[in-house]
Design an enzyme around this catalytic site. Structure first.
Site, PDB file in Angstrom:
ATOM      1  N   ARG A 214       0.834  -1.201   0.000  1.00  0.00           N
ATOM      2  CA  ARG A 214       0.000   0.000   0.000  1.00  0.00           C
ATOM      3  C   ARG A 214       0.867   1.248   0.000  1.00  0.00           C
ATOM      4  NH1 ARG A 214      -5.396  -1.625   3.293  1.00  0.00           N
ATOM      5  NH2 ARG A 214      -5.557  -3.669   2.325  1.00  0.00           N
ATOM      6  N   GLU A 216       0.899   4.062   1.148  1.00  0.00           N
ATOM      7  CA  GLU A 216       0.453   5.009   2.174  1.00  0.00           C
ATOM      8  C   GLU A 216       1.403   6.198   2.160  1.00  0.00           C
ATOM      9  OE1 GLU A 216      -2.148   4.268   4.018  1.00  0.00           O
ATOM     10  OE2 GLU A 216      -2.283   2.082   4.183  1.00  0.00           O
ATOM     11  N   ARG A 222       1.599   3.036  12.777  1.00  0.00           N
ATOM     12  CA  ARG A 222       0.823   1.812  12.545  1.00  0.00           C
ATOM     13  C   ARG A 222       0.611   1.506  11.063  1.00  0.00           C
ATOM     14  NH1 ARG A 222      -2.454   6.006  12.915  1.00  0.00           N
ATOM     15  NH2 ARG A 222      -4.488   5.793  11.914  1.00  0.00           N
ATOM     16  N   HIS A 223       1.273   2.227  10.184  1.00  0.00           N
ATOM     17  CA  HIS A 223       1.180   1.940   8.749  1.00  0.00           C
ATOM     18  C   HIS A 223       2.526   1.537   8.178  1.00  0.00           C
ATOM     19  CE1 HIS A 223      -2.537   4.395   9.060  1.00  0.00           C
ATOM     20  NE2 HIS A 223      -2.959   3.573   8.135  1.00  0.00           N
ATOM     21  N   GLU A 355      -7.038  -0.235  14.757  1.00  0.00           N
ATOM     22  CA  GLU A 355      -7.801  -1.194  13.953  1.00  0.00           C
ATOM     23  C   GLU A 355      -6.877  -2.358  13.626  1.00  0.00           C
ATOM     24  OE1 GLU A 355      -9.294   0.154  10.003  1.00  0.00           O
ATOM     25  OE2 GLU A 355      -8.477  -1.790   9.431  1.00  0.00           O
ATOM     26  N   SER A 358     -10.389  -5.794   9.448  1.00  0.00           N
ATOM     27  CA  SER A 358     -11.604  -5.320   8.785  1.00  0.00           C
ATOM     28  C   SER A 358     -12.221  -6.493   8.065  1.00  0.00           C
ATOM     29  CB  SER A 358     -11.273  -4.320   7.684  1.00  0.00           C
ATOM     30  OG  SER A 358     -11.095  -3.053   8.181  1.00  0.00           O
ATOM     31  N   ARG A 406       0.108  -5.631  12.928  1.00  0.00           N
ATOM     32  CA  ARG A 406      -0.653  -4.918  13.969  1.00  0.00           C
ATOM     33  C   ARG A 406      -1.055  -5.860  15.099  1.00  0.00           C
ATOM     34  NH1 ARG A 406      -4.578  -0.494  11.049  1.00  0.00           N
ATOM     35  NH2 ARG A 406      -2.934   0.668   9.994  1.00  0.00           N
TER      36      ARG A 406
HETATM   37  P1  AMO Z   1      -8.116  -3.329   5.262  1.00  0.00           P
HETATM   38  O1  AMO Z   1      -7.712  -2.372   4.211  1.00  0.00           O
HETATM   39  O2  AMO Z   1      -8.816  -2.767   6.453  1.00  0.00           O
HETATM   40  O3  AMO Z   1      -9.111  -4.436   4.683  1.00  0.00           O
HETATM   41  O4  AMO Z   1      -6.879  -4.168   5.738  1.00  0.00           O
HETATM   42  C1  AMO Z   1      -7.026  -5.237   6.642  1.00  0.00           C
HETATM   43  C2  AMO Z   1      -6.036  -5.114   7.787  1.00  0.00           C
HETATM   44  O5  AMO Z   1      -4.717  -5.114   7.295  1.00  0.00           O
HETATM   45  C3  AMO Z   1      -3.910  -4.283   8.093  1.00  0.00           C
HETATM   46  N1  AMO Z   1      -3.332  -3.212   7.280  1.00  0.00           N
HETATM   47  C4  AMO Z   1      -2.138  -2.654   7.473  1.00  0.00           C
HETATM   48  N2  AMO Z   1      -1.178  -2.874   8.377  1.00  0.00           N
HETATM   49  C5  AMO Z   1      -0.084  -2.127   8.316  1.00  0.00           C
HETATM   50  N3  AMO Z   1       0.151  -1.171   7.394  1.00  0.00           N
HETATM   51  C6  AMO Z   1      -0.776  -0.914   6.447  1.00  0.00           C
HETATM   52  N4  AMO Z   1      -0.540   0.023   5.540  1.00  0.00           N
HETATM   53  C7  AMO Z   1      -1.985  -1.663   6.472  1.00  0.00           C
HETATM   54  N5  AMO Z   1      -3.090  -1.667   5.727  1.00  0.00           N
HETATM   55  C8  AMO Z   1      -3.899  -2.598   6.229  1.00  0.00           C
HETATM   56  C9  AMO Z   1      -4.792  -3.705   9.181  1.00  0.00           C
HETATM   57  C10 AMO Z   1      -6.168  -3.815   8.576  1.00  0.00           C
HETATM   58  O6  AMO Z   1      -7.160  -3.908   9.566  1.00  0.00           O
HETATM   59  N6  AMO Z   1      -9.938  -6.553   1.843  1.00  0.00           N
HETATM   60  C11 AMO Z   1     -10.118  -6.039   3.194  1.00  0.00           C
HETATM   61  C12 AMO Z   1     -10.249  -7.154   4.183  1.00  0.00           C
HETATM   62  C13 AMO Z   1     -11.517  -7.928   4.058  1.00  0.00           C
HETATM   63  O7  AMO Z   1     -12.581  -7.289   4.022  1.00  0.00           O
HETATM   64  O8  AMO Z   1     -11.450  -9.166   4.010  1.00  0.00           O
HETATM   65  C14 AMO Z   1      -8.925  -5.165   3.532  1.00  0.00           C
HETATM   66  O9  AMO Z   1      -7.891  -5.190   2.914  1.00  0.00           O
HETATM   67  O10 AMO Z   1      -4.671  -4.523  10.336  1.00  0.00           O
HETATM   68  P1  ATP Z   2      -7.926   0.911   6.756  1.00  0.00           P
HETATM   69  O1  ATP Z   2      -7.056  -0.271   6.645  1.00  0.00           O
HETATM   70  O2  ATP Z   2      -9.395   0.612   6.815  1.00  0.00           O
HETATM   71  O3  ATP Z   2      -7.568   2.023   5.837  1.00  0.00           O
HETATM   72  P2  ATP Z   2      -6.276   1.753   8.886  1.00  0.00           P
HETATM   73  O4  ATP Z   2      -6.258   1.188  10.229  1.00  0.00           O
HETATM   74  O5  ATP Z   2      -5.179   1.502   7.954  1.00  0.00           O
HETATM   75  O6  ATP Z   2      -7.669   1.473   8.223  1.00  0.00           O
HETATM   76  P3  ATP Z   2      -6.713   4.348   8.241  1.00  0.00           P
HETATM   77  O7  ATP Z   2      -8.112   4.175   7.775  1.00  0.00           O
HETATM   78  O8  ATP Z   2      -5.608   4.570   7.304  1.00  0.00           O
HETATM   79  O9  ATP Z   2      -6.353   3.197   9.224  1.00  0.00           O
HETATM   80  O10 ATP Z   2      -6.714   5.457   9.311  1.00  0.00           O
HETATM   81  C1  ATP Z   2      -7.784   5.604  10.208  1.00  0.00           C
HETATM   82  C2  ATP Z   2      -8.156   7.054  10.235  1.00  0.00           C
HETATM   83  O11 ATP Z   2      -7.045   7.832  10.634  1.00  0.00           O
HETATM   84  C3  ATP Z   2      -8.576   7.541   8.867  1.00  0.00           C
HETATM   85  O12 ATP Z   2      -9.681   8.368   9.002  1.00  0.00           O
HETATM   86  C4  ATP Z   2      -7.367   8.294   8.364  1.00  0.00           C
HETATM   87  O13 ATP Z   2      -7.741   9.355   7.555  1.00  0.00           O
HETATM   88  C5  ATP Z   2      -6.743   8.790   9.645  1.00  0.00           C
HETATM   89  N1  ATP Z   2      -5.302   8.879   9.543  1.00  0.00           N
HETATM   90  C6  ATP Z   2      -4.475   7.994   8.987  1.00  0.00           C
HETATM   91  N2  ATP Z   2      -3.223   8.405   9.080  1.00  0.00           N
HETATM   92  C7  ATP Z   2      -3.243   9.592   9.700  1.00  0.00           C
HETATM   93  C8  ATP Z   2      -2.270  10.536  10.094  1.00  0.00           C
HETATM   94  N3  ATP Z   2      -0.987  10.345   9.846  1.00  0.00           N
HETATM   95  N4  ATP Z   2      -2.678  11.629  10.745  1.00  0.00           N
HETATM   96  C9  ATP Z   2      -3.960  11.844  10.991  1.00  0.00           C
HETATM   97  N5  ATP Z   2      -4.925  11.000  10.644  1.00  0.00           N
HETATM   98  C10 ATP Z   2      -4.585   9.889  10.013  1.00  0.00           C
END
Ligand code: AMO
Ligand code: ATP
Length: 432
Positions: A214, A216, A222-223, A355, A358, A406
């Site tokens: 991704r 990002e 956490r990303h 999170e 999902s 995570r």
């Molecule tokens: P989602 O985008 O929420 O859902 O991703 C699922 C889980 O993967 C982890 N995750 C990450 N961890 C670290 N860095 C990241 N950039 C990152 N992006 C995601 C998180 C997140 O909760 N297709 C759906 C899943 C489904 O519905 O089956 C999906 O990808 O822990």
């Molecule tokens: P998903 O996998 O569903 O995208 P996630 O746990 O990766 O979820 P994000 O959805 O990326 O988390 O982030 C959760 C919320 O926090 C979102 O509303 C996003 O816009 C916000 N967010 C993410 N990164 C930042 C940041 N660096 N500063 C402020 N807000 C952020």
């Protein structure tokens, strides 16, 4: 020579027994006629005591030449000694230097000098020699083993799907484009489309543990740009079935880590609590009420902001689901509720404000799926290969993605996701 024992396998009761141990010189202290070497191996430390008088001039000289992080094998005799660490020490009979280490070291594995995360990641192989860092990965391994065990027990089949792909799956995050001969391709964001297509095959329950990519933009704790996702998909199932499966997988992982990695939990110095078997559930509406009551404004239909996640996490603590999300916050494949299509059968599993998973029940009707793809501003032509699977008998299905990195953060109580990945990839880091 062949290693006979790890440090942790040797007990004072083995007094007089001959052993061969192998590892790194953690520290060495020469006090005139006696040398103390602490040897470190995967399972811990042991003390080697070399008195010149007993071991002879020649061996004494060779031991004296050792330096920090040299790799050695020692043939020696176990001597029970209450004063030694773990109640025994090794009297060397012979030494083999398997390799030497250059000095000074760029990072000190004996932890005498603390280092910044960046320096540690630059020298990750040395950083990983520290028991506290190894403990994180031993727990991660235990978690993965446990997840596989639970899923195999529940009738899941482990699959591998392509990571070189032609289209996006998740809204929100960006794709990494790559050149694929004369075409454009991407690194896979999620196995989403493949695991759904497999539901049309009769395999019924599949899982995959694999990297997701991704792009990002933001740099958070956490990303990652390359993460490991534990993905499942189950046919003849709804969102509730998927949530119950997630509870089993997560609960069992806590139990297995607690039961099999107590030493690592102690090394990390964390308070480890097994959660209840069932996790609290709140709806999105309840979640925004909590956020709003704490002064964080969320308008219905928006994704939860970071501030909202923090406010809700504070209130809820531990593990909990957020269910009944507005359809507009979720990807095109999410099943809307029959009685109110503004809301969908999606859920997030949270740990405090993080999170970790999902999931959702998916749309299995071809027409509704095409309509939803269009509604999200995407072109169905880009999804032809995926959509075909919905034309010839697709059962209802549901699934989730659980972030392995995570989840490891939660199990090891780390604040930064980079601590839970051997060689993390973020905006700044592409090596090592
Ligand atoms: P989602 O985008 O929420 O859902 O991703 C699922 C889980 O993967 C982890 N995750 C990450 N961890 C670290 N860095 C990241 N950039 C990152 N992006 C995601 C998180 C997140 O909760 N297709 C759906 C899943 C489904 O519905 O089956 C999906 O990808 O822990
Ligand atoms: P998903 O996998 O569903 O995208 P996630 O746990 O990766 O979820 P994000 O959805 O990326 O988390 O982030 C959760 C919320 O926090 C979102 O509303 C996003 O816009 C916000 N967010 C993410 N990164 C930042 C940041 N660096 N500063 C402020 N807000 C952020």
């Amino acid at each position: 020579w062949k290693r006979t024992h790890y440090s942790a396998d040797i007990k004072p009761e083995m007094d007089g027994e001959e052993v061969i141990v192998m590892g790194w010189v953690h520290s060495i202290r020469a006090l005139g006629k006696i040398i103390f070497v602490i040897l470190r191996d995967r399972e811990g430390f042991l003390q080697i005591v070399a008195p010149k008088q007993k071991i002879g001039e020649e061996l004494f000289k060779r031991i004296k030449k050792l330096g920090a992080e040299d790799v050695i094998a020692i043939k020696g005799k176990v001597i029970a000694n209450e004063k030694a660490p773990n109640g025994f020490e090794i009297l060397p009979l012979d030494l083999e230097v398997l390799n030497t280490a250059q000095r000074p070291l760029p990072l000190d594995p004996s932890e005498k000098v603390p280092a910044e995360l960046d320096t540690r990641l630059e020298n990750r192989f040395l950083d990983l020699r520290r028991p506290k860092i190894q403990a994180i990965f031993k727990i991660r391994n235990e978690m993965l083993k446990s997840v596989r065990k639970t899923l195999y027990n529940e009738g899941f089949i482990e699959v591998n799907t392509p990571k070189l792909v032609a289209s996006c799956t998740e809204g929100g995050t960006e794709l990494f484009p790559i050149s694929y001969f004369e075409r454009e391709a991407f690194l896979g964001q999620s196995p989403q489309l493949y695991k759904q297509m497999l539901m049309a095959t009769g395999l019924d329950r599949v899982f995959e543990i694999a990297p997701i990519f991704r792009a990002e933009e933001h740099n958070t704790r956490r990303h990652l740009n390359e993460a490991t996702s534990i993905d499942i998909e189950m046919a003849f199932a709804d969102d509730n079935d998927a949530m119950e499966m997630l509870e089993k997988v997560v609960y069992n992982a806590f139990v297995d880590v607690y039961e099999n990695r107590s030493k690592e939990i102690e090394t990390l110095g964390i308070k480890f609590e097994i959660p209840p078997k069932k996790f609290d559930r709140i709806t999105y509406d309840e979640a925004i009420d909590i956020a709003n009551s704490k002064g964080v404004e969320i308008v219905w239909g928006q994704d939860l902001s970071r501030e909202a996640e923090k406010a809700i996490g504070e209130e809820m603590g531990g593990l909990y689901f957020i269910t009944d999300w507005p359809s507009e916050t979720r990807p095109f494949y999410t099943m809307p509720k029959e009685d109110n299509p503004e809301v969908c059968k999606a859920f997030d599993l949270m740990y405090k404000d993080l999170e970790i998973s999902s999931g959702a029940q998916r749309i299995h009707q071809y027409d509704l799926l095409v309509e939803n793809i269009k509604k999200k501003g995407l072109n169905p032509d880009g999804f032809t290969y995926y959509l075909e699977a919905f034309k010839y008998g697709m059962p209802p299905h549901a699934g989730w993605g659980l972030g392995a990195d995570r989840f490891t953060m939660v199990l090891t109580q780390q604040e930064n996701i980079r601590e839970c990945v051997l060689f993390p990839r973020d905006r700044q880091r592409l090596t090592p």
